[in-house]
Design an enzyme around this catalytic site. Structure first.
Site, PDB file in Angstrom:
ATOM      1  N   LYS A 112       0.835  -1.213   0.000  1.00  0.00           N
ATOM      2  CA  LYS A 112       0.000   0.000   0.000  1.00  0.00           C
ATOM      3  C   LYS A 112       0.863   1.254   0.000  1.00  0.00           C
ATOM      4  CE  LYS A 112      -4.157  -1.859   0.416  1.00  0.00           C
ATOM      5  NZ  LYS A 112      -5.524  -1.978   0.700  1.00  0.00           N
ATOM      6  N   LYS A 194      -4.044 -10.574  -6.955  1.00  0.00           N
ATOM      7  CA  LYS A 194      -5.344 -10.919  -6.372  1.00  0.00           C
ATOM      8  C   LYS A 194      -6.431  -9.976  -6.908  1.00  0.00           C
ATOM      9  CE  LYS A 194      -5.756  -8.046  -2.259  1.00  0.00           C
ATOM     10  NZ  LYS A 194      -6.411  -7.901  -0.999  1.00  0.00           N
ATOM     11  N   LYS A 197     -10.483  -4.580  -4.757  1.00  0.00           N
ATOM     12  CA  LYS A 197     -11.388  -3.425  -4.897  1.00  0.00           C
ATOM     13  C   LYS A 197     -10.652  -2.214  -5.404  1.00  0.00           C
ATOM     14  CE  LYS A 197     -13.491  -4.122  -0.537  1.00  0.00           C
ATOM     15  NZ  LYS A 197     -12.896  -3.734   0.699  1.00  0.00           N
TER      16      LYS A 197
END
Ligand code: ATP
Ligand code: LTN
Length: 324
Positions: A112, A194, A197
Site C-alpha cells: 500500500k 489478487k 477493490k
C-alpha cells in the site's frame, strides 16, 4: 461456552467475488457453529483518502451486504468499529507494545505504501495494531479471513502473547482460519495479482452489485492463457481462476465443468460463466434492495450495544492490569 469468531471488512467500495468467497461465505457457514462478531471497520478505511459522503454510503452498503448475504443479526453481533470507542483506545495501548520491526515486515503495508506514495500516513503503518485490538477485545478464538490477512492475524497473536507475558493472562490468543480453495481469487484483467477493490481498472473484479450487462462485458474481456482447453492447471492461472469462479457460483465440481466444456471453446465457456454469475448474484441483489433503512439502523444500534458491553469489560481489565 460457544467459541467466538470475529471478522471484518473495510467499507472502501462495494465488495467483489474475491471478498465474498475468500471471507464472507465462510462467515455464513461458521455462524451456525460459533458465536459471531462481524464489524464494518470504518476506522481502518481512513488509512486511504476518503470522501465523507462516499464513506457514509459505503458503510451502509457494506452493512446491508452483510445482511443480504445471510448473516443473522439476532445470532451475531453486527456493528461499526467507530461506534465502539474501545477499539481505538485498546489499539493505542497495543501500539505501545508493538515493535516497529514487526510492523515493517507487513506485506500489505509495503504494497500500500508503494501504491499511495503521495499519502503514506502513519495509520497505514499501525493498521495491524488496530486490527489486533478488534480481535483481542472480544476473546476471539477464530478469525476467518482471506490469505492476504494471515500475516496480520499472526501479528495479533504475537501482540496477545506479549501482553499476556508482561501482565498475566488477559487475551485469548486467536487463530486465523483460511479456506484454502478460495483464499485468493485472482484479477480478471491480471491473474498474477489478487482480485482487489482498489485495482486500477474495474475490469479486474466482479462486484456483488454489478448488473448483468456489465458482468457479461467483464467476463468477455477477462484475460485467458495461451491454448484453448478449458482445464484447471497451475500453469494456466487465468482459466483456472475462471473455472474456480464457475465452481463457486454454480456449485458444480471443477471436473464436471471441465467435462461440460470438453469440446467447446473459451467463447462458449465465458458466455455460460457470465450467466451463472448473474444467477448467483441476482437473489442477493434483490435482498439488498429490500433492506429498509430503519431496519438497518436498528441492527447497527443493537450491534453497537452488544459489542460495547463486551469491549468495555475487556478494556477495563486491560487498564487495571497496566496501571491506568
Ligand atoms: P483492497 O484490495 O482494496 O485492499 P480488498 O479487496 O483486499 O481491498 P478487504 O476489505 O481488504 O478487501 O478484504 C476483505 C476480506 O476479503 C479479507 O478477509 C481478505 O482477505 C479477503 N479478500 C480480499 N481479496 C481477496 C481475493 N482476491 N480472494 C480471496 N479473498 C480476498
Ligand atoms: N484488515 C482486514 C479487515 C479487518 C479485520 C479485522 C479482519 C480489520 N480488522 C479483524 C479480521 C479481523 C482486511 O480485510 N483488510
Amino acid at each position: 461456552m460457544q467459541k467466538k469468531i470475529f471478522s471484518a471488512m473495510q467499507p472502501t467500495g462495494i465488495i467483489h467475488l474475491g471478498n465474498y468467497f475468500g471471507a464472507m461465505n465462510n462467515w455464513l457457514s461458521l455462524q451456525k457453529e460459533y458465536a459471531g462478531i462481524f464489524s464494518i471497520v470504518d476506522l481502518h478505511a481512513l488509512t486511504i483518502p476518503q470522501k465523507p459522503e462516499e464513506l457514509r454510503t459505503n458503510i451502509r452498503n457494506l452493512a446491508k451486504l452483510y445482511l443480504a448475504a445471510g448473516l443473522d443479526p439476532q445470532k451475531n453481533i453486527i456493528f461499526r468499529q467507530s461506534q465502539v470507542h474501545e477499539h481505538a483506545e485498546l489499539a493505542w495501548i497495543l501500539t505501545c507494545i508493538t515493535p516497529i520491526s514487526e510492523l515493517e515486515r507487513m506485506t500489505q503495508y509495503k504494497d500500500k505504501a508503494k501504491q499511495h506514495k503521495e499519502n503514506i500516513n502513519a495509520g497505514l503503518f499501525t493498521y495491524p495494531c488496530l486490527m489486533a485490538a478488534d480481535i483481542l477485545l472480544y476473546d476471539t478464538n477464530i478469525v476467518p479471513v482471506g490469505e492476504d490477512q494471515k500475516q496480520h492475524v499472526e501479528l495479533a497473536r504475537t501482540i496477545a502473547n506479549k501482553f499476556n507475558n508482561l501482565y498475566g493472562e488477559t487475551f485469548v490468543v486467536p487463530e486465523a482460519m483460511i479456506n484454502k480453495e478460495t483464499a485468493r481469487l485472482r484479477g480478471l484483467d491480471n491473474p498474477e495479482k489478487k482480485m482487489s477493490k482498489s485495482a486500477p481498472s474495474e475490469y479486474n473484479f466482479i462486484s456483488l452489485m454489478n448488473k448483468p450487462d456489465l458482468i457479461r462485458k467483464k467476463i468477455q474481456k477477462a484475460v485467458t492463457d495461451s491454448g484453448t482447453e478449458i482445464k484447471f492447471s497451475p500453469e494456466r492461472p487465468a482459466i483456472s481462476n475462471l473455472l474456480m469462479i464457475y465452481h463457486l457460483v454454480s456449485g458444480n465440481s471443477i471436473k464436471e465443468i471441465e467435462g461440460e466444456f470438453e469440446n467447446k471453446g473459451y467463447g462458449d465457456f465465458k458466455k455460460e460463466l457470465a450467466e451463472r454469475i448473474i444467477e448467483f448474484l441476482t437473489p442477493l441483489q434483490e435482498r439488498f434492495e429490500a433492506i429498509d433503512d430503519n431496519e438497518l439502523d436498528q441492527v447497527l444500534e443493537n450491534g453497537k450495544q452488544r459489542a460495547e458491553t463486551l469491549a468495555k469489560k475487556k478494556l477495563k481489565e486491560v487498564k487495571d492490569k497496566i496501571g491506568l
